[in-house]
Every structure is written in C-alpha cells, then in structure tokens.
Motif scaffolding. Structure first.
Motif, PDB file in Angstrom:
ATOM      1  N   TYR A  24       0.712  -1.063  -0.010  1.00 47.95           N
ATOM      2  CA  TYR A  24      -0.078  -0.017   0.068  1.00 47.95           C
ATOM      3  C   TYR A  24       0.750   1.361  -0.026  1.00 47.95           C
ATOM      4  O   TYR A  24       0.206   2.409   0.085  1.00 47.95           O
ATOM      5  CB  TYR A  24      -0.860   0.087   1.167  1.00 47.95           C
ATOM      6  N   LEU A  25       2.167   1.117  -0.207  1.00 49.30           N
ATOM      7  CA  LEU A  25       2.991   2.188  -0.052  1.00 49.30           C
ATOM      8  C   LEU A  25       3.124   3.090  -1.456  1.00 49.30           C
ATOM      9  O   LEU A  25       4.188   3.885  -1.496  1.00 49.30           O
ATOM     10  CB  LEU A  25       4.280   1.870   0.535  1.00 49.30           C
ATOM     11  N   THR A  27       1.002   4.867  -2.200  1.00 50.57           N
ATOM     12  CA  THR A  27       0.152   6.094  -1.890  1.00 50.57           C
ATOM     13  C   THR A  27       0.788   6.826  -0.541  1.00 50.57           C
ATOM     14  O   THR A  27       1.319   5.902   0.004  1.00 50.57           O
ATOM     15  CB  THR A  27      -1.314   5.862  -1.814  1.00 50.57           C
ATOM     16  N   SER A  28       0.334   7.990  -0.486  1.00 54.62           N
ATOM     17  CA  SER A  28       0.729   8.479   0.694  1.00 54.62           C
ATOM     18  C   SER A  28      -0.242   9.292   1.536  1.00 54.62           C
ATOM     19  O   SER A  28      -0.328  10.274   2.273  1.00 54.62           O
ATOM     20  CB  SER A  28       1.967   9.639   0.702  1.00 54.62           C
ATOM     21  N   PRO A  30      -3.258   9.936   3.691  1.00 55.01           N
ATOM     22  CA  PRO A  30      -3.687   9.291   5.184  1.00 55.01           C
ATOM     23  C   PRO A  30      -4.542   8.385   5.260  1.00 55.01           C
ATOM     24  O   PRO A  30      -4.592   7.260   5.759  1.00 55.01           O
ATOM     25  CB  PRO A  30      -3.496  10.617   6.026  1.00 55.01           C
ATOM     26  N   GLU A  32      -6.396   6.655   2.961  1.00 58.04           N
ATOM     27  CA  GLU A  32      -5.918   5.224   2.192  1.00 58.04           C
ATOM     28  C   GLU A  32      -5.271   4.456   3.005  1.00 58.04           C
ATOM     29  O   GLU A  32      -5.197   3.110   3.258  1.00 58.04           O
ATOM     30  CB  GLU A  32      -5.526   5.455   1.042  1.00 58.04           C
ATOM     31  N   HIS A  69       4.526   6.451   6.829  1.00 64.95           N
ATOM     32  CA  HIS A  69       3.259   5.930   6.789  1.00 64.95           C
ATOM     33  C   HIS A  69       2.754   4.921   8.135  1.00 64.95           C
ATOM     34  O   HIS A  69       1.587   5.068   8.242  1.00 64.95           O
ATOM     35  CB  HIS A  69       3.210   4.962   5.388  1.00 64.95           C
ATOM     36  N   ILE A  72       1.564   7.631  10.401  1.00 68.00           N
ATOM     37  CA  ILE A  72       0.293   8.325   9.953  1.00 68.00           C
ATOM     38  C   ILE A  72      -1.040   7.304  10.018  1.00 68.00           C
ATOM     39  O   ILE A  72      -1.927   8.006  10.159  1.00 68.00           O
ATOM     40  CB  ILE A  72       0.857   8.708   8.453  1.00 68.00           C
TER      41      ILE A  72
ATOM     42  N   ILE B  39       9.352   6.050  -2.039  1.00 70.47           N
ATOM     43  CA  ILE B  39       8.436   5.773  -0.840  1.00 70.47           C
ATOM     44  C   ILE B  39       8.178   7.064   0.139  1.00 70.47           C
ATOM     45  O   ILE B  39       7.268   7.579   0.438  1.00 70.47           O
ATOM     46  CB  ILE B  39       8.545   4.657  -0.137  1.00 70.47           C
ATOM     47  N   ILE B  43       6.117  12.277   0.799  1.00 68.92           N
ATOM     48  CA  ILE B  43       5.726  12.869   2.296  1.00 68.92           C
ATOM     49  C   ILE B  43       6.867  13.850   2.455  1.00 68.92           C
ATOM     50  O   ILE B  43       6.301  14.706   3.002  1.00 68.92           O
ATOM     51  CB  ILE B  43       5.545  11.610   3.186  1.00 68.92           C
ATOM     52  N   ARG B  46       6.142  16.865   0.779  1.00 69.78           N
ATOM     53  CA  ARG B  46       4.601  17.592   1.277  1.00 69.78           C
ATOM     54  C   ARG B  46       5.207  18.316   2.393  1.00 69.78           C
ATOM     55  O   ARG B  46       4.429  19.428   2.594  1.00 69.78           O
ATOM     56  CB  ARG B  46       3.762  16.378   1.429  1.00 69.78           C
ATOM     57  N   TYR B  69       9.815   1.083  -6.133  1.00 70.46           N
ATOM     58  CA  TYR B  69       8.701   0.871  -6.969  1.00 70.46           C
ATOM     59  C   TYR B  69       9.145   1.295  -8.598  1.00 70.46           C
ATOM     60  O   TYR B  69       8.180   1.371  -9.316  1.00 70.46           O
ATOM     61  CB  TYR B  69       7.346   1.282  -6.854  1.00 70.46           C
ATOM     62  N   GLN B  80       4.057   8.716  -7.601  1.00 71.60           N
ATOM     63  CA  GLN B  80       4.808   8.895  -6.583  1.00 71.60           C
ATOM     64  C   GLN B  80       6.079   9.358  -7.199  1.00 71.60           C
ATOM     65  O   GLN B  80       6.934  10.393  -6.731  1.00 71.60           O
ATOM     66  CB  GLN B  80       5.011   7.696  -5.799  1.00 71.60           C
TER      67      GLN B  80
END
Lengths: 164, 422
Positions: A24-25, A27-28, A30, A32, A69, A72, B39, B43, B46, B69, B80
């Motif tokens: 699931y990484l 995406t970042s 929160p 999800e 993550h 989070i 990864i 963040i 951001r 990835y 990403q």
C-alpha cells in the motif's frame, strides 16, 4: 493532553510491514493508509477501532522500515496514543515528529488487557486502567522532545524557527 | 582535553559544533547528505512545503533515489515517482537518479562517492545505516526529518551509547559478511541494540572487503541499532580515494572510550547462517536447515546486490542449473554493478543456469514487484527482512541468507551450501 479509549493489545516486535504493508506504499494519502492499518497482524482492527482508542504493545513496537506511513496510518485510524514497553527508534522519532503521542511504560503494557478501557494523562505521565483501577506511570519526555510534541510536530517547531 | 570518545560520539560532536558529547545528550547536528526514496520522498516533499522556505538548503547535499517501485510498477507508483522528479528539477537537486542511471540507494551513494568517511548522513530509509561501513555516522529517519533536513540542513539526535563487537579469527569457507551480521542479530535479538550504535572491530572485520562491510552495517537496524560503523583503514581509503566527491574526515575511537558493552566473538566459529521466518534474529546454521524446500530465490537488494555478491553467486552457479521447481531472480543493485557483471560474463552464467536478471530495483525485497510471493510459497533471499508478508502474501515465508547459500539453494531446490552440490 488527555485520552480515553479501548485498548487493542498486541505482542512484541510489531513491525512496520504489518502496521502498513508495503503493497500500500504506492500512496501517501493518510485516509487510504489508515484503511489498511494493522491489516497483516489483525485484519479486524480497522473495523473495530473507534476514535480515541489506544494501542498497547510489548517490546520494540514499530521495528523495521523508516516509513512514516506507519505512525500516519495509526494516527489517521483514530488511535489517540500508543503505549508500549519500548519502541523501535525510527518509529519513536517519527511518532514525535508527526505528533502521534506515544508512551513507554513496561508496567502498563504488561497489565492492560485487550478490550479494557484506559485513560491517559500525557502531561502527568499517568495511565489508568479504568477496568481494574490500576494506575501506571510512563517515562516523561525530555524537555527538548516535549517542546516538539507541544508544538504539534517537528514541522511546526521548525516553521517557527524559520519564521524568526 | 575532551573525554575519550567513540568514533560515533566524535562524528556527532563535530557536526554539533561541540568538543564532546555524552550518550543520552540531545543535540542538533548539521547534516552532510539528506536522502529520500520514492516511498519516503513524496511525504517529505509535502512536509517541506509546509515549512515556509522556497528552496532546499543546499541542492548538492540532497540525494533523491527512486528505487523501490521503479521502473514504475503501476499508475500510483508512477505518480509518486513523478512528485520526486518534478521536485528534483524545480530545486536543481544534483544527486537525483533517474531510471537508466539509478540503483538501490545504499549501493548507489557510496559507489557514486556521494557519501564518505566522517560524514553525517540522514536518510528516509531504515537501511541508511549502511554507510557506516565508510566510517561515517548514518542513520535512518522518517520523511519529516528528511523534510527538515532538506529545508535547513540540520537534524536532532539523542547521542547513542555504543556497543563494540570485537570479531577475531579467520572465517570458514563460504562465510561472509551476511553470515556475520545474521550471527550477531541471532545473538542479541531484533532489539538487542535498541537506540545504540553498533561498532564492529577486530582483525576479522579488518580483513573484510568493502562489500562485506556494507552488508554488515546495512543490517544494524535489524538489531534495533541506530547505526552501524566500522573504523577507517586502508580498505576504506582504497575505496574512497578518487571516488568520494567531497573531502573526508577521519575519526577514530579512543582506546579508552566508554562502551555500553563489548561483545567478543570468535569469528572462526561462525557457520553459514540462515534466518528463519519471521524475524531476522531467528537464525540457525545452514546444516540445520537443509530440509527446507523453496519456490523462489532472490539475489540482490541493498544488503547483497553488489559485485562481490554477484561474483560469489556466479561461482556457485557456473556450469549448474537451477532446480526446475525454483525461480531464481538476480538483481544487480546499481547500473554500474549491472554493467560490470555483464562485462565480466556473469550474466551468461546466470542466464545459462536458468535465472532471470532484472534491472536495479528494491522490488521483491519488500513485496513490491518483480518477484512477489503467493500464499504458501517460500523464498530464500539475500535481503534483510523476513517479517510476515514482507515479500508478498502473509502466508508466504522468507529465509535470509548469503549469496553463496542462496545460489546453492536455487540449484538444490532446498536450503544448501555450495559444498552440498554435485
């Protein structure tokens, strides 16, 4: 800071791969991430966790990857505070830096059972098992770290410095 | 005169502008390099935007390496990776590595001379501790730490106490840096060095090449360590001379420095070692693991994807064929290692043996792509973690081993030593 919630108890060496699996990484986001929190250790966690609930774990919570993550996902799932016997060091700093309250208390981690109601006073450093009435004390943060937590995280703390 | 200090304490003190530091002390340090990957960087970027600065503190002090990835495995991963690419271009980041020149971050940065002795490096990846092999202080942090590092060039630390691992004696055949570090983690447990620096010394360490040293420091985090470090010597010098782009500083532990403890290890007694599921500390000698059959073998990663690792694997695989029930995936860690392996003819050996050779990626190590496991499947991997679900389905299993054991296992179809093969 005061919290009250139901305890979700786990064992030792809860690693970041079960807190938020790497699949699931990509995406970042929160929300999800939170929807998969603890999935590979306890697939029912996401359904049962309520806002304010408390994770209670044993030694070395959050070991493994540096993925932010993990704190989070835990914070976004509604968990108010994590209590453990000890934390893996990167998780420890990530929790402080992102404003997820954590408390080290071997006694509380040992005694609090799954499903019990727990009250936490982070300023006093006290943890009360409302089911049994037992009161435990956590290690207080050193002042330097307490300042970061009080600001709401490292970004807030640094933003203030940069703004000066 | 400052108090006697370890190499870790001296490096931290120098970067904090202090004459001396003591374990437990909270300090703010300047950082030489801030690292993030595909990864952790999104963040960090951001969070960087929330700090209130427009530019990074130094575009040459930041390394952005999309490797987990990448090449993009799906649309989300592509998004990403694009965040990093856009940020790197906008900020003029010099150490940004695109597909075609990229590699696995912890093999790439030393190889490209981005990190060197005496440096203080923070990386938003737990295996950042790898660079300790260059006599640097390097530690894994989160994305928020990386964001602050990129903005202002500093990080906060609690000075760790150090554990000294003193290894003496000559290694047995087929025993490598991987077996040494698995042995150490098996001894002290996955939190045996929690919050502490692991310093490796002794004539066994002095006799190891850089690739074995990188492997040892790489897995310090699997014992809970804040960092792993090996002192500067002629092997270090030979590696960094003509390679490291900035001037380096040589720090050394004082003889009378304080250690939390010293662990003396007779390295001649270390056997080829495998970590069973689901913790890196769950180690056993290979001789007790020979009944374990496998479906997949992975040779690669930031732990064991360097040229020496590939040479050893090729030595075992030369003239042999992978068991028909086993899938063997070989992943050189960087483009330079890939090219060197190709020129040395190692790819002929791998492909003739029935292996698939991949472009550099972290891929299967974290169950990302390029070799994810199904329920009930079992892999031997030269990677660093064997947690539940690490390489795929939660019902799969990962056994950690050296390149020699991994290659022999691919041929035998079950965990084996090269000497077990016909």
């Amino acid at each position: 800071m005061r919290f009250e919630g139901t305890a979700h108890r786990y064992g030792r060496d809860v690693d970041t791969d079960v807190i938020i699996p790497a699949r699931y990484l990509n995406t970042s986001d929160p929300a999800e991430l939170a929807s998969h929190c603890m999935e590979d250790l306890d697939p029912t966690f996401v359904e049962k966790v309520q806002p304010g609930d408390i994770i209670v774990a044993q030694e070395n919570f959050g070991c493994g990857s540096s993925r932010e993550h993990a704190p989070i996902a835990i914070k976004e799932s509604g968990v108010s505070v994590v209590i453990a016997k000890s934390f893996a060091r990167i998780f420890y700093r990530n929790a402080i830096n992102t404003g997820l309250p954590i408390m080290e208390s071997p006694e509380a981690a040992e005694a609090i059972l799954d499903g019990e109601r727990v009250a936490v006073d982070a300023d006093e450093g006290t943890i009360t098992d409302l089911t049994t009435g037992a009161v435990f004390h956590a290690q207080p943060f050193p002042p330097f770290i307490k300042r970061i937590v009080e600001k709401g995280g490292l970004i807030e703390s640094v933003r203030e410095q940069v703004g000066k | 005169m400052p108090r006697p200090m370890t190499i870790t304490e001296k490096t931290l003190a120098a970067h904090a502008g202090l004459d001396e530091v003591t374990p437990g002390q909270l300090i703010e340090c300047s950082v030489d390099i801030v690292l993030a990957n595909d990864i952790t960087a999104p963040i960090a970027i951001r969070e960087f935007a929330r700090i209130g600065v427009d530019r990074v503190f130094d575009p040459e002090a930041i390394a952005l390496v999309p490797d987990h990835y990448v090449p993009n495995k799906d649309i989300k991963s592509a998004e990403q990776a694009k965040i990093i690419r856009d940020f790197a271009r906008e900020q003029g980041i010099t150490h940004f590595y695109e597909v075609g020149c990229m590699g696995i971050e912890h093999a790439l940065l030393p190889e490209q001379g981005v990190v060197g002795p005496g440096d203080l490096i923070i990386g938003a990846d737990s295996h950042t501790c790898t660079y300790g092999a260059l006599a640097a202080f390097a530690t894994g942090v989160g994305s928020t730490d990386a964001a602050v590092g990129m903005a202002v060039g500093t990080a906060w630390f609690k000075v760790p106490a150090s554990i000294r691992f003193q290894l003496t004696g000559e290694l047995q055949p087929w025993v490598s840096g991987k077996d040494i570090i698995l042995h150490v983690i098996g001894m002290i447990g996955v939190d045996g060095a929690l919050y502490q620096a692991m310093e490796f010394t002794g004539d066994t360490i002095g006799g190891l090449g850089m690739d074995d040293r990188f492997t040892i420091c790489n897995m310090a985090i699997e014992a809970g360590g804040k960092s792993g470090i090996i002192g500067f010597d002629e092997t270090t010098r030979a590696y960094v001379e003509g390679r490291t782009e900035r001037e380096w500083t040589r720090y050394a532990s004082d003889e009378d420095a304080d250690y939390a403890r010293t662990v003396e290890i007779d390295a001649s007694a270390i056997e080829p070692t495998v970590a069973f599921p689901h913790l890196p500390s769950n180690t056993r000698p290979v001789r007790e693991a020979r009944d374990v059959t496998v479906d997949q073998v992975v040779i690669g990663s930031c732990t064991n994807g360097r040229i020496e690792d590939l040479r050893i694997a090729a030595e075992v695989l030369r003239g042999r064929h992978v068991d028909p029930r086993v899938r063997l995936i070989v992943i050189p860690a960087t483009q330079a290692i890939w090219t060197q392996a190709m020129h040395e003819g190692l790819f002929d050996v791998f492909v003739d043996a029935g292996a698939a050779v991949s472009t550099p990626t972290c891929g299967p190590c974290l169950g990302g792509h390029m070799g994810v496991l199904a329920a009930g499947e079992r892999a031997v991997a030269t990677t660093n973690r064997n947690f539940v679900g690490r390489m795929g389905h939660t019902g799969s299993e990962v056994y950690l081993a050296s390149p020699a054991v991994a290659a022999a296992t691919a041929v035998a179809g079950r965990i084996a030593l090269p000497d077990d093969l016909d």
